[in-house]
Design a protein around this motif. Sequence first.
Motif, PDB file in Angstrom:
ATOM      1  N   ALA A  69      -1.969  11.582  16.717  1.00 39.23           N
ATOM      2  CA  ALA A  69      -3.155  10.906  17.240  1.00 39.23           C
ATOM      3  C   ALA A  69      -4.343  11.761  16.811  1.00 39.23           C
ATOM      4  O   ALA A  69      -4.315  12.988  16.934  1.00 39.23           O
ATOM      5  N   SER A  70      -5.375  11.106  16.293  1.00 42.67           N
ATOM      6  CA  SER A  70      -6.516  11.849  15.785  1.00 42.67           C
ATOM      7  C   SER A  70      -7.808  11.106  16.082  1.00 42.67           C
ATOM      8  O   SER A  70      -7.852   9.877  16.075  1.00 42.67           O
ATOM      9  N   ARG A  71      -8.832  11.880  16.363  1.00 43.69           N
ATOM     10  CA  ARG A  71     -10.188  11.334  16.448  1.00 43.69           C
ATOM     11  C   ARG A  71     -10.931  11.919  15.263  1.00 43.69           C
ATOM     12  O   ARG A  71     -11.072  13.138  15.129  1.00 43.69           O
ATOM     13  N   LEU A  72     -11.359  11.034  14.390  1.00 45.23           N
ATOM     14  CA  LEU A  72     -12.071  11.439  13.186  1.00 45.23           C
ATOM     15  C   LEU A  72     -13.558  11.168  13.387  1.00 45.23           C
ATOM     16  O   LEU A  72     -13.935  10.134  13.943  1.00 45.23           O
ATOM     17  N   GLN A  73     -14.388  12.075  12.926  1.00 45.93           N
ATOM     18  CA  GLN A  73     -15.832  11.927  13.055  1.00 45.93           C
ATOM     19  C   GLN A  73     -16.442  11.704  11.675  1.00 45.93           C
ATOM     20  O   GLN A  73     -16.050  12.358  10.708  1.00 45.93           O
ATOM     21  N   PHE A  74     -17.383  10.785  11.602  1.00 42.97           N
ATOM     22  CA  PHE A  74     -18.055  10.453  10.347  1.00 42.97           C
ATOM     23  C   PHE A  74     -19.568  10.527  10.523  1.00 42.97           C
ATOM     24  O   PHE A  74     -20.099  10.069  11.532  1.00 42.97           O
ATOM     25  N   ASP A  75     -20.236  11.093   9.565  1.00 45.36           N
ATOM     26  CA  ASP A  75     -21.690  11.084   9.436  1.00 45.36           C
ATOM     27  C   ASP A  75     -21.937  10.666   7.997  1.00 45.36           C
ATOM     28  O   ASP A  75     -21.745  11.471   7.079  1.00 45.36           O
ATOM     29  N   CYS A  76     -22.327   9.410   7.793  1.00 49.92           N
ATOM     30  CA  CYS A  76     -22.390   8.893   6.436  1.00 49.92           C
ATOM     31  C   CYS A  76     -23.409   7.760   6.332  1.00 49.92           C
ATOM     32  O   CYS A  76     -23.935   7.291   7.334  1.00 49.92           O
ATOM     33  N   ALA A  77     -23.653   7.349   5.113  1.00 51.72           N
ATOM     34  CA  ALA A  77     -24.655   6.309   4.840  1.00 51.72           C
ATOM     35  C   ALA A  77     -24.022   5.155   4.060  1.00 51.72           C
ATOM     36  O   ALA A  77     -24.098   5.115   2.827  1.00 51.72           O
ATOM     37  N   PRO A  78     -23.382   4.210   4.758  1.00 53.51           N
ATOM     38  CA  PRO A  78     -22.797   3.059   4.067  1.00 53.51           C
ATOM     39  C   PRO A  78     -23.866   2.244   3.335  1.00 53.51           C
ATOM     40  O   PRO A  78     -24.976   2.069   3.836  1.00 53.51           O
ATOM     41  N   GLU A 117      -5.977   0.967  -2.388  1.00 52.90           N
ATOM     42  CA  GLU A 117      -7.070   0.043  -2.688  1.00 52.90           C
ATOM     43  C   GLU A 117      -8.055  -0.030  -1.524  1.00 52.90           C
ATOM     44  O   GLU A 117      -9.273  -0.033  -1.719  1.00 52.90           O
ATOM     45  N   MET A 118      -7.530  -0.073  -0.291  1.00 55.80           N
ATOM     46  CA  MET A 118      -8.386  -0.100   0.888  1.00 55.80           C
ATOM     47  C   MET A 118      -9.273   1.157   0.939  1.00 55.80           C
ATOM     48  O   MET A 118     -10.482   1.074   1.176  1.00 55.80           O
ATOM     49  N   LEU A 119      -8.682   2.316   0.678  1.00 54.26           N
ATOM     50  CA  LEU A 119      -9.443   3.570   0.689  1.00 54.26           C
ATOM     51  C   LEU A 119     -10.478   3.609  -0.428  1.00 54.26           C
ATOM     52  O   LEU A 119     -11.619   4.049  -0.218  1.00 54.26           O
ATOM     53  N   GLU A 120     -10.106   3.149  -1.596  1.00 59.02           N
ATOM     54  CA  GLU A 120     -11.055   3.119  -2.717  1.00 59.02           C
ATOM     55  C   GLU A 120     -12.238   2.206  -2.389  1.00 59.02           C
ATOM     56  O   GLU A 120     -13.388   2.526  -2.719  1.00 59.02           O
ATOM     57  N   GLN A 121     -11.974   1.087  -1.724  1.00 58.21           N
ATOM     58  CA  GLN A 121     -13.055   0.185  -1.305  1.00 58.21           C
ATOM     59  C   GLN A 121     -13.944   0.857  -0.263  1.00 58.21           C
ATOM     60  O   GLN A 121     -15.170   0.701  -0.293  1.00 58.21           O
ATOM     61  N   ASP A 122     -13.329   1.618   0.642  1.00 54.94           N
ATOM     62  CA  ASP A 122     -14.115   2.351   1.641  1.00 54.94           C
ATOM     63  C   ASP A 122     -15.079   3.323   0.959  1.00 54.94           C
ATOM     64  O   ASP A 122     -16.253   3.401   1.313  1.00 54.94           O
ATOM     65  N   TYR A 123     -14.587   4.048  -0.028  1.00 53.34           N
ATOM     66  CA  TYR A 123     -15.432   5.012  -0.737  1.00 53.34           C
ATOM     67  C   TYR A 123     -16.491   4.316  -1.597  1.00 53.34           C
ATOM     68  O   TYR A 123     -17.580   4.855  -1.775  1.00 53.34           O
ATOM     69  N   ALA A 124     -16.198   3.141  -2.107  1.00 50.77           N
ATOM     70  CA  ALA A 124     -17.204   2.394  -2.870  1.00 50.77           C
ATOM     71  C   ALA A 124     -18.333   1.939  -1.951  1.00 50.77           C
ATOM     72  O   ALA A 124     -19.512   1.973  -2.329  1.00 50.77           O
ATOM     73  N   ALA A 125     -17.988   1.526  -0.736  1.00 51.87           N
ATOM     74  CA  ALA A 125     -18.986   1.065   0.227  1.00 51.87           C
ATOM     75  C   ALA A 125     -19.718   2.224   0.901  1.00 51.87           C
ATOM     76  O   ALA A 125     -20.851   2.071   1.359  1.00 51.87           O
ATOM     77  N   ILE A 126     -19.046   3.388   0.952  1.00 47.06           N
ATOM     78  CA  ILE A 126     -19.615   4.567   1.628  1.00 47.06           C
ATOM     79  C   ILE A 126     -19.429   5.769   0.700  1.00 47.06           C
ATOM     80  O   ILE A 126     -18.481   6.544   0.846  1.00 47.06           O
ATOM     81  N   PRO A 127     -20.313   5.959  -0.273  1.00 49.74           N
ATOM     82  CA  PRO A 127     -20.119   7.012  -1.271  1.00 49.74           C
ATOM     83  C   PRO A 127     -20.024   8.427  -0.693  1.00 49.74           C
ATOM     84  O   PRO A 127     -19.346   9.276  -1.267  1.00 49.74           O
ATOM     85  N   ASP A 128     -20.674   8.684   0.446  1.00 45.92           N
ATOM     86  CA  ASP A 128     -20.629  10.030   1.026  1.00 45.92           C
ATOM     87  C   ASP A 128     -19.592  10.157   2.144  1.00 45.92           C
ATOM     88  O   ASP A 128     -19.656  11.060   2.971  1.00 45.92           O
ATOM     89  N   LEU A 129     -18.607   9.278   2.156  1.00 46.60           N
ATOM     90  CA  LEU A 129     -17.565   9.288   3.179  1.00 46.60           C
ATOM     91  C   LEU A 129     -16.846  10.633   3.189  1.00 46.60           C
ATOM     92  O   LEU A 129     -16.438  11.145   2.144  1.00 46.60           O
ATOM     93  N   PHE A 130     -16.708  11.198   4.390  1.00 42.23           N
ATOM     94  CA  PHE A 130     -15.996  12.461   4.561  1.00 42.23           C
ATOM     95  C   PHE A 130     -15.303  12.414   5.911  1.00 42.23           C
ATOM     96  O   PHE A 130     -15.931  12.149   6.932  1.00 42.23           O
ATOM     97  N   PHE A 131     -13.998  12.646   5.916  1.00 43.96           N
ATOM     98  CA  PHE A 131     -13.181  12.605   7.118  1.00 43.96           C
ATOM     99  C   PHE A 131     -13.183  13.990   7.768  1.00 43.96           C
ATOM    100  O   PHE A 131     -12.728  14.959   7.157  1.00 43.96           O
ATOM    101  N   ARG A 132     -13.698  14.076   9.002  1.00 43.70           N
ATOM    102  CA  ARG A 132     -13.706  15.346   9.731  1.00 43.70           C
ATOM    103  C   ARG A 132     -12.861  15.170  10.989  1.00 43.70           C
ATOM    104  O   ARG A 132     -13.136  14.307  11.826  1.00 43.70           O
TER     105      ARG A 132
END
Length: 136
Positions: A74-83, A47-62
């Motif tokens: 341990a991971s550093r994820l980079q995001f370039d998106c338009a919430p 549910e948390m992830l689905e809400q993230d995608y609803a708020a940020i339609p172009d969400l992509f985990f890099r």
Amino acid sequence: MTTTDLSSVYRSYIACLNAKDWPSLGRFVHYEVKHNGRLLGLSGYREMLEQDYAAIPDLFFRIELLVAEPPRVASRLQFDCAPKGSFLGLPVNGRTVSFAENVFYEFKDAKIVEVRSILDKGAIERQLQKGGSAAV
């Protein structure tokens, strides 16, 4: 689970998120998963992830950085998106922003049982102050 196995499972988990393959999420996430100390369970995590995608339609985990030492990743994820609208209490309103997430995962039975995550809100604040997007 070896370091190579754990890295592979993690990369498959990220691919699952990017594909929004929610029915497969249980292959990677334990039914008793916690996020930042709070028990969400698999359904709450989804549910948390689905809400993230609803708020940020172009969400992509890099994945920018990945270190695996069983049973942890341990991971550093980079995001370039338009919430859409407000994001982390900031008026992003559809502007493209770049930010990172530093996240630690603990695995049990080859599934994520705990997630500790911190988003770089300061990077977004700096971009909004400049009036444009900027890489972090």
